[in-house]
Design an enzyme around this catalytic site. Structure first.
Site, PDB file in Angstrom:
ATOM      1  N   ASN A   1       1.538  -4.091 -14.769  1.00 10.14           N
ATOM      2  CA  ASN A   1       0.567  -5.485 -15.135  1.00 10.14           C
ATOM      3  C   ASN A   1      -0.327  -5.311 -14.328  1.00 10.14           C
ATOM      4  O   ASN A   1      -1.137  -6.224 -13.572  1.00 10.14           O
ATOM      5  CB  ASN A   1       1.733  -6.316 -15.069  1.00 10.14           C
TER       6      ASN A   1
ATOM      7  N   ASP B   1       2.604 -18.696 -11.672  1.00  8.59           N
ATOM      8  CA  ASP B   1       2.024 -20.061 -11.687  1.00  8.59           C
ATOM      9  C   ASP B   1       3.266 -21.455 -11.662  1.00  8.59           C
ATOM     10  O   ASP B   1       4.783 -20.730 -11.360  1.00  8.59           O
ATOM     11  CB  ASP B   1       1.065 -20.834 -12.739  1.00  8.59           C
TER      12      ASP B   1
ATOM     13  N   SER C   1       0.864  -0.981   0.227  1.00  9.79           N
ATOM     14  CA  SER C   1       0.198   0.288  -0.135  1.00  9.79           C
ATOM     15  C   SER C   1       0.782   1.103   0.099  1.00  9.79           C
ATOM     16  O   SER C   1       0.438   2.179  -0.942  1.00  9.79           O
ATOM     17  CB  SER C   1      -0.674   0.158   1.140  1.00  9.79           C
TER      18      SER C   1
ATOM     19  N   PHE D   1      10.663 -10.568 -10.347  1.00 13.04           N
ATOM     20  CA  PHE D   1      10.697  -9.675 -10.750  1.00 13.04           C
ATOM     21  C   PHE D   1       9.541  -8.583 -10.171  1.00 13.04           C
ATOM     22  O   PHE D   1       8.105  -9.007 -10.551  1.00 13.04           O
ATOM     23  CB  PHE D   1      11.317  -9.002 -12.404  1.00 13.04           C
TER      24      PHE D   1
ATOM     25  N   TYR E   1       6.549 -21.870 -13.266  1.00 11.66           N
ATOM     26  CA  TYR E   1       7.755 -21.131 -13.524  1.00 11.66           C
ATOM     27  C   TYR E   1       8.578 -20.877 -11.604  1.00 11.66           C
ATOM     28  O   TYR E   1       8.566 -20.345 -11.338  1.00 11.66           O
ATOM     29  CB  TYR E   1       7.786 -19.149 -13.267  1.00 11.66           C
TER      30      TYR E   1
END
Length: 143
Positions: free
Chosen positions: A75, A81, A63, A92, A84
């Protein structure tokens, strides 16, 4: 649940889950970062994890991230998931600077939680929905 984690930096504090305080775990910046207003950068978080099958991690800003560092996560929410989870699959934080900023090693910039994958869904087309109409997008007012 046990999660295997690899650290890419000895300089960052190790992750810890504070039971009862929050479902989210803070992630830290792994290297010194300087950004100019309007600049984009993938900020290394210094970790990789091997998530269990059927689970994913949701990564969001803390926050205070915008207030403290003047960056936005481009993004909105990162989804990592279980595929990876290789030895070089470092996490990152994709940041866009809205002002010149300096971010330092160990600054807490984002947080994550692990959740189960959504169950399999089947969509059935209908002519009419049975719920009460609320008036469309943004119709609940501002108070």
């Amino acid at each position: 649940m046990e999660i295997k984690i690899k650290y890419f930096s000895e300089r960052i504090e190790r992750l810890r889950y504070i039971d009862g305080k929050s479902d989210w775990v803070d992630l830290r910046v792994a290297e010194e970062v300087s950004l100019k207003k309007g600049e984009f950068r993938l900020i290394p978080l210094g970790i990789a994890m091997q998530l269990p099958a059927g689970y994913e991690a949701h990564v969001v800003p803390r926050s205070s991230t915008f207030k403290n560092f003047g960056v936005l996560q481009v993004n909105s929410m990162g989804v990592i998931d279980e595929s990876y989870g290789g030895d070089d699959d470092q996490w990152f934080f994709p940041a866009l600077a809205v002002r010149d900023t300096e971010i330092h090693v160990n600054d807490r910039i984002c947080q994550f939680r692990i959740t189960e994958h959504q169950p399999r869904l089947v969509f059935r087309e209908v002519e009419k929905l049975e719920g009460e109409n609320r008036g469309g997008f943004g119709s609940t007012g501002i108070q």
